[in-house]
Write an enzyme that holds these catalytic residues in place. Structure first.
Site, mmCIF file in Angstrom:
data_model
loop_
_atom_site.group_PDB
_atom_site.id
_atom_site.type_symbol
_atom_site.label_atom_id
_atom_site.label_comp_id
_atom_site.label_asym_id
_atom_site.label_seq_id
_atom_site.Cartn_x
_atom_site.Cartn_y
_atom_site.Cartn_z
ATOM 1 N N HIS A 121 0.832 -1.197 0.000
ATOM 2 C CA HIS A 121 0.000 0.000 0.000
ATOM 3 C C HIS A 121 0.873 1.257 0.000
ATOM 4 O O HIS A 121 2.091 1.188 0.201
ATOM 5 C CB HIS A 121 -0.916 0.031 1.224
ATOM 6 N N LYS A 152 -0.578 4.842 4.539
ATOM 7 C CA LYS A 152 -1.475 3.915 5.242
ATOM 8 C C LYS A 152 -1.008 3.726 6.682
ATOM 9 O O LYS A 152 0.163 3.451 6.934
ATOM 10 C CB LYS A 152 -1.547 2.570 4.509
#
Length: 265
Positions: free
Chosen positions: A153, A157
């Site tokens: 990600h 995040k």
């Protein structure tokens, strides 16, 4: 049209939800909520052709009167606050927030006794199909195949591993017939020795602006099977959340997830 309230309306997911909702023509944006103290509180949202949507720091009465569905993609702390407000207002909630603790998930189950709630670690239709495929693959291949899960990600995040990676690990463990707590490990370091039979490895990568990628590897002596899901845009999650909002709109109280929404159970 189905009235919806967008929580975290000025964030990346909030913008995607607003865009997809207006594009579909099936939804009315009845409210937009942000954290108290946000500089745009009290201002009209821009970037669409429907004026009059004022950013607020709470769920407004006119949205409650319409029985709007609250769509929640924020922080665990904000989600708990907004869930309480939704419960008091008796309106449905779609929750896509990740990083929730067991006690917070228990609070969601409690709220679902009085209001309709859809809670899922990933709102993507493709990812929810992958959950099912991974469970079946683990069931067929068994412990002779080593299972490794990789998720990547963007650098912003907050939680790791992702909620989707945890759900994939749970699906694999269910396929093997074991408890996730007994089989799952997170990363490896040092002289770990030979890989134990039936172990499920989970690894979190963070880099740049990756929206979300998940790969489940099944490897044995002589072959390797990899199942991968790549998300190219947050609109993927937004469209899934809107589909969930349609599913729970005017539904009886209770807790559902995307498998219910998609008829995958």
């Amino acid at each position: 049209m189905i009235p919806i309230i967008i929580s975290g309306a000025k964030g990346r997911m909030g913008a995607a939800l607003i865009s997809c909702a207006l594009e579909s023509g099936d939804f009315e944006i009845a409210g937009a909520v942000e954290a108290s103290g946000h500089p745009d509180i009290g201002c009209t949202l821009s970037g669409h052709d429907r004026p009059g949507i004022i950013l607020a720091d709470h769920i407004q009465k006119d949205a409650i009167g319409k029985g709007a569905v609250l769509i929640e993609f924020t922080s665990p702390e904000a989600t708990m606050i907004n869930l309480e407000h939704a419960e008091k207002a008796a309106i449905p909630v779609v929750i896509g927030t990740t990083g929730l603790k067991p006690a917070q998930e228990a609070r969601i189950r409690e709220a679902a006794r009085s209001i309709p709630v859809c809670y899922a670690s990933n709102m993507s239709i493709g990812m929810n199909l992958l959950f099912q495929v991974v469970r079946r693959a683990a069931e067929i291949l068994g412990a002779d195949y080593d299972i490794e899960i990789f998720e990547t990600h963007h650098r912003f995040k907050k939680d790791a591993p992702s909620g989707s990676a945890r759900t994939l690990a749970e699906a694999a463990a269910a396929g093997l017939g074991v408890a996730p707590g007994e089989a799952v490990i997170h990363g490896r370091s040092g002289m770990v020795g030979d890989r134990p039979r039936g172990q499920i490895g989970v690894h979190a990568l963070r880099a740049g602006d990756v929206v979300g990628e998940h790969t489940v590897m099944f490897g044995t002596l002589g072959e390797r099977l990899e199942l991968t899901h790549r998300c190219h845009s947050r609109s993927t999650f937004a469209r899934g959340a809107l589909r969930a909002a349609q599913f729970i709109y005017r539904r009886e109280p209770g807790l559902v997830d995307m498998r219910d929404v998609l008829g995958l159970r």
